[in-house]
Design a protein around this motif. Structure first.
Motif, PDB file in Angstrom:
ATOM      1  N   SER A 228      41.029  47.470  32.908  1.00  0.00           N
ATOM      2  CA  SER A 228      39.874  47.496  32.018  1.00  0.00           C
ATOM      3  C   SER A 228      39.645  48.936  31.568  1.00  0.00           C
ATOM      4  CB  SER A 228      38.634  46.963  32.733  1.00  0.00           C
ATOM      5  OG  SER A 228      38.848  45.646  33.205  1.00  0.00           O
TER       6      SER A 228
ATOM      7  N   LYS B  96      45.199  43.418  35.716  1.00  0.00           N
ATOM      8  CA  LYS B  96      44.310  43.680  34.582  1.00  0.00           C
ATOM      9  C   LYS B  96      43.760  45.093  34.679  1.00  0.00           C
ATOM     10  CE  LYS B  96      39.809  42.268  32.710  1.00  0.00           C
ATOM     11  NZ  LYS B  96      38.655  41.349  32.900  1.00  0.00           N
TER      12      LYS B  96
ATOM     13  N   HIS C 181      36.359  48.329  24.482  1.00  0.00           N
ATOM     14  CA  HIS C 181      36.306  47.708  25.814  1.00  0.00           C
ATOM     15  C   HIS C 181      37.546  46.854  26.056  1.00  0.00           C
ATOM     16  CE1 HIS C 181      32.168  49.085  26.262  1.00  0.00           C
ATOM     17  NE2 HIS C 181      31.919  48.613  25.057  1.00  0.00           N
TER      18      HIS C 181
ATOM     19  N   TYR D 251      47.025  43.531  30.316  1.00  0.00           N
ATOM     20  CA  TYR D 251      47.548  42.757  31.436  1.00  0.00           C
ATOM     21  C   TYR D 251      49.025  43.075  31.612  1.00  0.00           C
ATOM     22  CZ  TYR D 251      43.193  40.291  30.592  1.00  0.00           C
ATOM     23  OH  TYR D 251      41.865  39.991  30.404  1.00  0.00           O
TER      24      TYR D 251
ATOM     25  N   ARG E 204      37.276  38.536  23.757  1.00  0.00           N
ATOM     26  CA  ARG E 204      36.803  37.793  24.926  1.00  0.00           C
ATOM     27  C   ARG E 204      35.520  37.030  24.626  1.00  0.00           C
ATOM     28  NH1 ARG E 204      38.635  42.658  26.995  1.00  0.00           N
ATOM     29  NH2 ARG E 204      36.543  43.563  27.145  1.00  0.00           N
TER      30      ARG E 204
ATOM     31  N   SER F 126      41.033  45.313  27.517  1.00  0.00           N
ATOM     32  CA  SER F 126      41.692  44.948  28.767  1.00  0.00           C
ATOM     33  C   SER F 126      43.159  44.720  28.471  1.00  0.00           C
ATOM     34  CB  SER F 126      41.087  43.667  29.362  1.00  0.00           C
ATOM     35  OG  SER F 126      39.746  43.870  29.743  1.00  0.00           O
TER      36      SER F 126
ATOM     37  N   LYS G 292      46.909  41.991  25.619  1.00  0.00           N
ATOM     38  CA  LYS G 292      45.767  42.893  25.529  1.00  0.00           C
ATOM     39  C   LYS G 292      44.678  42.188  24.731  1.00  0.00           C
ATOM     40  CE  LYS G 292      46.653  45.231  21.140  1.00  0.00           C
ATOM     41  NZ  LYS G 292      45.349  44.931  20.542  1.00  0.00           N
TER      42      LYS G 292
END
Length: 580
Positions: A470, A468, A476, A480, A497, A478, A491
């Protein structure tokens, strides 16, 4: 005045609320039932990979054949013939680099590209590592062999094999792996296995019983039969959810506005007692379900995977000597893939799954410390024990849903010299992100290894471990990345999230997992839903009794001479209905 308003609203919504509870209550119970009673796989982990220097002696010969072929990934996989070289080739035009973040919520990472269609453009080839010959049309045979391994059934029991390149009712979009093969067996329960050959994994195991429950769930819970009528679907579901939400709020306000007193009617006592315990779950389910509905209808479609730029394997960079494999005889190798370093040198990547308690505990403890804000120490310790025990037996449902990594470490070998190189997954992932996935290195503030499923990277992805990254950007974000295949797996942004966390905690009650485990959590939810059915039944009974009483009073009043005289002398309606 307010009390009368709350009571009036509460009574008017009885039938709509009861209908809503029936629809989502029944379908809500079906979800854990499918998990408890559905078919179980015989094996959880992929077939073991056994490699010796003699078994891959023809690899340089194969690489020579593929000299001018752009390859997205190349790795050695187990098969019924022993280890084979699996080559994944993109047959579509290479997509231009696109920003990981888009400017608007309704923009795709790849404009005008559907994720499942991208996957369907991949071709997969297999080569004998001892002979160097290509096995034509082997992907389907590989899927059959994997299906037999996972189910424990025989090849002669297979009725049909079908390639699935997009999501269907039987293989919904909660399953992220595509394309897959649908293998149907001639068994009493009509067993069906969905196999993803690229990862050698079982994407889904179903049967006729589970498929029927799934169909009922999608009809009642997600209303997929109205997918082509988006506005109608959202309007009806929103109305029912708001009805349930209003019912719960009006009930709470009504109870809080009433003076404490002894209630003679036993039904009213039971109704109020249940309401005290169930109003919060109803609010949580209604709010999170409504938010989930709106968010998923208008958010940007998710991009499933993005491959790094294809590489061209050069035979001059691979030595015909593979004696270095003997150094890893005592290791449990789960994957062996070909990749490259930033200079273009071909490397072998060995994925190793440790079988010692110390190594597993050390790695999972590191992951626990990284995610301590979202996972309790108790849950992490339990997960560690389950992962250790899973080396020798089928893991528990909790361990499977929490996630078990396919490997615990990785080693890189220079394909030309056979020497271990000073590079690791973290370094390579950082290079891949900046080189191929258009990530600004200045925006990366954290890189972490994900060995468990959780908020942001859930069980539906099926792949573990992943890395991951960040990003410190406006969203913000993330992303993967799978270090085995050099693929960007997923993403998400902070808004994604947040929604995922709300739905996970308020709708699925995953906050209970650290304290009770998944089974007790599902039982608790089921008991809560059954209690809501009881609350609804009592409420309907009270409504019917009240209606019957009002009608009886109206009937007696209309037959009374005094009532007739009163009706003649006044133009105002009686207050019987209001008082009732």
């Amino acid at each position: 005045m307010k009390k009368r308003f709350y009571i009036r609203i509460h009574k008017k919504l009885v039938w709509f609320a009861a209908l809503t509870l029936a629809i989502w209550g029944i379908s809500g119970i079906l979800h854990p039932v499918m998990s408890w009673t559905g078919p179980k796989a015989k094996h959880f982990f992929a077939p073991p990979l056994h490699i010796s220097p003699q078994e891959i002696q023809a690899l340089p010969k194969i690489i020579k054949k593929l000299k001018n072929t752009p390859i997205n990934s190349a790795k050695i996989v187990p098969s019924q013939y022993g280890p084979l070289l699996q080559i994944n080739i993109t047959t579509t035009q290479h997509l231009e680099k696109n920003p990981v973040i888009t400017d608007t919520i309704n923009s795709n990472l790849f404009k005008n590209q559907q994720p499942e269609k991208l996957a369907s453009h991949q071709s997969r080839e297999y080569y004998h590592l001892q002979e160097g010959s290509k096995i034509t049309q082997h992907d389907k045979a590989q899927a059959r062999w994997l299906a037999n391994y996972y189910t424990g059934l025989k090849d002669k029991q297979i009725l049909s094999v079908e390639k699935v390149t997009e999501h269907t009712n039987d293989y919904p979009d909660v399953n992220r792996l595509l394309p897959v093969y649908r293998i149907t067996y001639n068994t009493s329960d009509q067993r069906v296995a969905y196999i993803h050959t690229e990862t050698s994994s079982l994407a889904l195991l179903s049967n006729q019983y589970r498929a029927q429950l799934q169909a009922i769930f999608k009809i009642l819970h997600t209303w997929n039969w109205l997918d082509n009528q988006t506005v109608a679907r959202i309007t009806v579901i929103a109305f029912l959810m708001l009805t349930l939400l209003t019912m719960a709020v009006s009930g709470v306000l009504m109870i809080s506005s009433l003076k404490s007193r002894k209630i003679a009617n036993s039904d009213r006592r039971r109704h109020r007692a249940l309401a005290y315990g169930l109003w919060l779950p109803v609010l949580a389910w209604s709010f999170s379900g409504f938010y989930h509905l709106l968010y998923n209808e208008w958010r940007a479609p998710s991009q499933l995977t993005q491959m790094a730029e294809a590489i061209t394997l050069s035979p001059e960079q691979i030595s015909p000597e593979f004696s270095w494999l003997n150094d890893f005889k005592q290791q449990k190798i789960t994957s062996l893939s070909l990749t490259r370093d930033p200079t273009g040198q071909i490397l072998f990547r060995l994925g190793i799954r440790s079988t010692t308690k110390q190594n597993i505990m050390a790695q999972l403890s590191n992951q626990t410390n990284t995610n301590r804000s979202t996972h309790s120490v108790h849950q992490s310790t339990t997960h560690q024990k389950e992962v250790i025990s899973s080396n020798n037996k089928m893991p528990s449902n909790s361990a499977r849903f929490d996630g078990i990594p396919s490997e615990n470490s990785a080693i890189y070998i220079n394909a030309l010299t056979g020497q271990t190189v000073a590079i690791n997954d973290k370094d390579r992932v950082l290079w891949l992100a900046t080189q191929y996935f258009n990530v600004n290195p200045k925006q990366i503030y954290q890189i972490s290894l994900i060995t468990r499923f959780g908020n942001g990277y859930s069980f539906r992805h099926k792949r573990l471990p992943v890395w991951k990254l960040s990003l410190k950007d406006a969203y913000h974000t993330s992303i993967y990345i799978d270090a085995v295949t050099d693929m960007l797996i997923d993403k998400n942004r902070s808004i994604d999230r947040i929604e995922n966390g709300i739905f996970s905690m308020l709708h699925k009650w995953n906050w209970l997992d650290p304290f009770t485990g998944r089974v007790i959590r599902d039982i608790t939810i089921t008991i809560c839903i059954l209690s809501l059915f009881g609350l609804a039944v009592i409420g309907i009974r009270l409504k019917l009794k009240s209606t019957k009483k009002i009608r009886s009073m109206l009937s007696s009043e209309t037959t009374s001479p005094i009532a007739e005289q009163h009706a003649t002398n006044t133009t105002e309606p009686t207050n019987i209905t209001k008082s009732g």
